[in-house]
Enzyme design. Structure first.
Site, PDB file in Angstrom:
ATOM      1  N   GLN A   1       0.834  -1.207   0.000  1.00 44.99           N
ATOM      2  CA  GLN A   1       0.000   0.000   0.000  1.00 44.99           C
ATOM      3  C   GLN A   1       0.864   1.250   0.000  1.00 44.99           C
ATOM      4  O   GLN A   1       1.619   1.489   0.943  1.00 44.99           O
ATOM      5  CB  GLN A   1      -0.905  -0.020   1.237  1.00 44.99           C
ATOM      6  CG  GLN A   1      -1.846   1.164   1.348  1.00 44.99           C
ATOM      7  CD  GLN A   1      -2.648   1.111   2.635  1.00 44.99           C
ATOM      8  OE1 GLN A   1      -2.114   0.783   3.685  1.00 44.99           O
ATOM      9  NE2 GLN A   1      -3.924   1.426   2.561  1.00 44.99           N
ATOM     10  N   GLY A   2       0.749   2.063  -1.023  1.00 42.67           N
ATOM     11  CA  GLY A   2       1.510   3.311  -1.124  1.00 42.67           C
ATOM     12  C   GLY A   2       0.631   4.511  -0.828  1.00 42.67           C
ATOM     13  O   GLY A   2       0.246   5.242  -1.757  1.00 42.67           O
TER      14      GLY A   2
ATOM     15  N   SER B   1       0.728   6.566   2.798  1.00 40.95           N
ATOM     16  CA  SER B   1       1.341   7.560   3.679  1.00 40.95           C
ATOM     17  C   SER B   1       2.622   8.144   3.092  1.00 40.95           C
ATOM     18  O   SER B   1       3.362   7.469   2.364  1.00 40.95           O
ATOM     19  CB  SER B   1       1.666   6.928   5.040  1.00 40.95           C
ATOM     20  OG  SER B   1       0.497   6.554   5.713  1.00 40.95           O
TER      21      SER B   1
ATOM     22  N   SER C   1       4.433  -1.310   4.468  1.00 46.09           N
ATOM     23  CA  SER C   1       4.707  -2.645   5.013  1.00 46.09           C
ATOM     24  C   SER C   1       4.974  -3.647   3.902  1.00 46.09           C
ATOM     25  O   SER C   1       4.199  -3.770   2.961  1.00 46.09           O
ATOM     26  CB  SER C   1       3.518  -3.117   5.852  1.00 46.09           C
ATOM     27  OG  SER C   1       3.267  -2.242   6.924  1.00 46.09           O
TER      28      SER C   1
ATOM     29  N   GLU D   1     -10.739  -3.194   4.834  1.00 48.46           N
ATOM     30  CA  GLU D   1      -9.808  -3.483   5.924  1.00 48.46           C
ATOM     31  C   GLU D   1     -10.531  -3.498   7.260  1.00 48.46           C
ATOM     32  O   GLU D   1     -10.366  -4.418   8.062  1.00 48.46           O
ATOM     33  CB  GLU D   1      -8.697  -2.431   5.939  1.00 48.46           C
ATOM     34  CG  GLU D   1      -7.714  -2.604   7.090  1.00 48.46           C
ATOM     35  CD  GLU D   1      -6.689  -1.470   7.157  1.00 48.46           C
ATOM     36  OE1 GLU D   1      -5.623  -1.701   7.712  1.00 48.46           O
ATOM     37  OE2 GLU D   1      -6.981  -0.373   6.651  1.00 48.46           O
TER      38      GLU D   1
ATOM     39  N   GLU E   1      -5.701  11.140  18.044  1.00 46.70           N
ATOM     40  CA  GLU E   1      -6.110  12.545  18.013  1.00 46.70           C
ATOM     41  C   GLU E   1      -7.011  12.832  16.812  1.00 46.70           C
ATOM     42  O   GLU E   1      -8.019  13.527  16.925  1.00 46.70           O
ATOM     43  CB  GLU E   1      -4.871  13.452  17.980  1.00 46.70           C
ATOM     44  CG  GLU E   1      -4.040  13.449  19.267  1.00 46.70           C
ATOM     45  CD  GLU E   1      -3.184  12.212  19.418  1.00 46.70           C
ATOM     46  OE1 GLU E   1      -2.633  12.004  20.509  1.00 46.70           O
ATOM     47  OE2 GLU E   1      -3.073  11.437  18.454  1.00 46.70           O
TER      48      GLU E   1
END
Length: 408
Positions: free
Chosen positions: A131-132, A134, A166, A249, A389
């Site tokens: 997964q690209g 972040s 990951s 997910e 947050e």
């Protein structure tokens, strides 16, 4: 909320249990009971081949792509049974990002040509995708990604950087959220691209984290290329496609997280007995606090799962769930360290094979190495997949209607 399963799902559950009885070695206690890391890795690879051979991968996918054409509920039942037996669902993290996330997203948004090209390989394991999403400057605020892609003839040319990817060092491809229209508002100028990893324009650098693992990576794109037709959805629809992917997910986790965390709590209770603290009233109160929250998590999972199976979007319940389990896990793993005391500073036993959520099912309750690393990962759990947050801000502003914080 519906906590019952129809007859067809229970028949499939019986099939899964029969497969487990036939394929697992005698005395199986869970993947955490395998004595060392190398043997664990070998078992996981072998077990994935077993799941593929027995037709238990992609059970809800169309038969023309190698699936069985069953329902999403059948997939949930399968993952429940694997989790209860202390078994992984394929190799992680590649099968989580590839099978569970990318595969189901292609079934929703992909063209027939894309489905035919990638889905069979995802099931067989020949296709391994990461997964690209972040970036160093775009984590929780994912829509701020700055990786760019531009069309040159029949190819997209990609430049930028992704981080915390990951398993990128073992993958054949990466699905990338990239900015293809810099002039559009940030949520509307994004596209979802499928980019092959084996090319000169892609560089992968593993990151060694504080627990000693190297499963996270940085990925750099310098003129990387992918075909024009390998955009999922239309150009500019990347944000909608990405939200769909995250739904896949989180929906499945609603069923499996309570099972994993309950098994971990049972090991914690056994640790209290082993350390002679089971009669300590303070420790008993803290364990009871954890038990109550695991039960709440179970019913929250049923509620989310009922909505998903009814075709509803998870919506804000995803923020509630993510905030709840990640904050809980930080508390329960700290309790384990408190039970170990100074003895826990001498790391003994097997380290966990997973770096997300709870420890491996069947792990030794007295393994200080396991509890310490799971504790470190629990702190990461309040950061990845949306920080605590950010989840609180979403719930405050979008659910409770509280005023937004002033912009600086």
């Amino acid at each position: 909320m519906d906590t019952t399963y129809p007859a067809g799902a229970e028949e499939f559950r019986a099939e899964v249990r029969a497969v487990l009885a036939e394929e697992l070695p005698p005395g199986w206690r869970g993947i955490g009971a395998i004595p060392d890391a190398r043997a664990t890795k070998e078992f996981v690879r072998s077990w994935r081949r077993t799941l593929y051979r027995r037709g238990l991968l992609g059970v809800a996918w169309p038969q023309r792509y190698g699936g069985r054409g069953l329902s999403t509920l059948h997939q949930v039942v399968l993952v429940e049974e694997l989790t209860l037996a202390g078994l992984p669902f394929g190799e992680q993290p590649q099968d989580s990002t590839g099978l569970k996330m990318l595969g189901n997203t292609l079934l929703r948004w992909g063209t027939e040509a894309q489905q035919a090209e990638f889905l069979p390989g995802l099931l067989s394991g020949e296709q391994r995708w990461c997964q690209g999403f972040s970036e160093p400057g775009a984590g929780s605020d994912l829509a701020s990604v700055s990786t760019r892609a531009r069309l040159e003839g029949d190819e997209w040319v990609v430049d930028g950087q992704k981080i915390w990817t990951s398993g990128a060092d073992t993958c054949t491809g990466i699905f990338v959220l990239a900015r293809t229209d810099p002039a559009a508002p940030k949520h509307r100028g994004l596209s979802f691209l499928l980019v092959p990893m084996d090319q000169p324009g892609v560089e992968v650098r593993p990151i060694r984290h504080m627990a000693g693992g190297r499963e996270f990576c940085e990925v750099f794109f310098t003129g990387a290329r992918t075909r024009r037709d390998l955009v999922v959805g239309e150009p500019g629809q990347g944000w909608q496609v990405a939200k769909t992917l995250l739904t896949f997910e989180r929906g499945e986790e609603a069923a499996t997280n309570p099972i994993l965390f309950r098994a971990e709590l049972d090991r914690l209770t056994e640790l209290a007995r082993l350390t002679g603290r089971a009669g300590d009233p303070v420790m008993r109160q803290r364990i009871a606090w954890c038990y109550a929250r695991v039960e709440v998590m179970r019913y929250l999972g049923y509620r989310i799962l009922t909505g998903v199976l009814s075709g509803e979007e998870i919506g804000h319940a995803a923020s509630v769930s993510k905030l709840y389990w990640s904050e809980y896990h930080r508390v329960v793993t700290q309790l384990a360290l408190d039970l170990l005391g100074l003895d826990g500073l001498a790391l003994t036993g097997k380290a966990p094979s997973r770096h997300m959520r709870a420890d491996d099912p069947g792990a030794d309750p007295a393994s200080s190495n396991s509890w310490w690393q799971v504790s470190l990962n629990a702190r990461a759990g309040t950061i990845y997949a949306g920080t605590s947050e950010v989840q609180r801000t979403i719930l405050a502003e979008q659910v409770l209607g509280l005023p937004r914080e002033p912009k600086i």
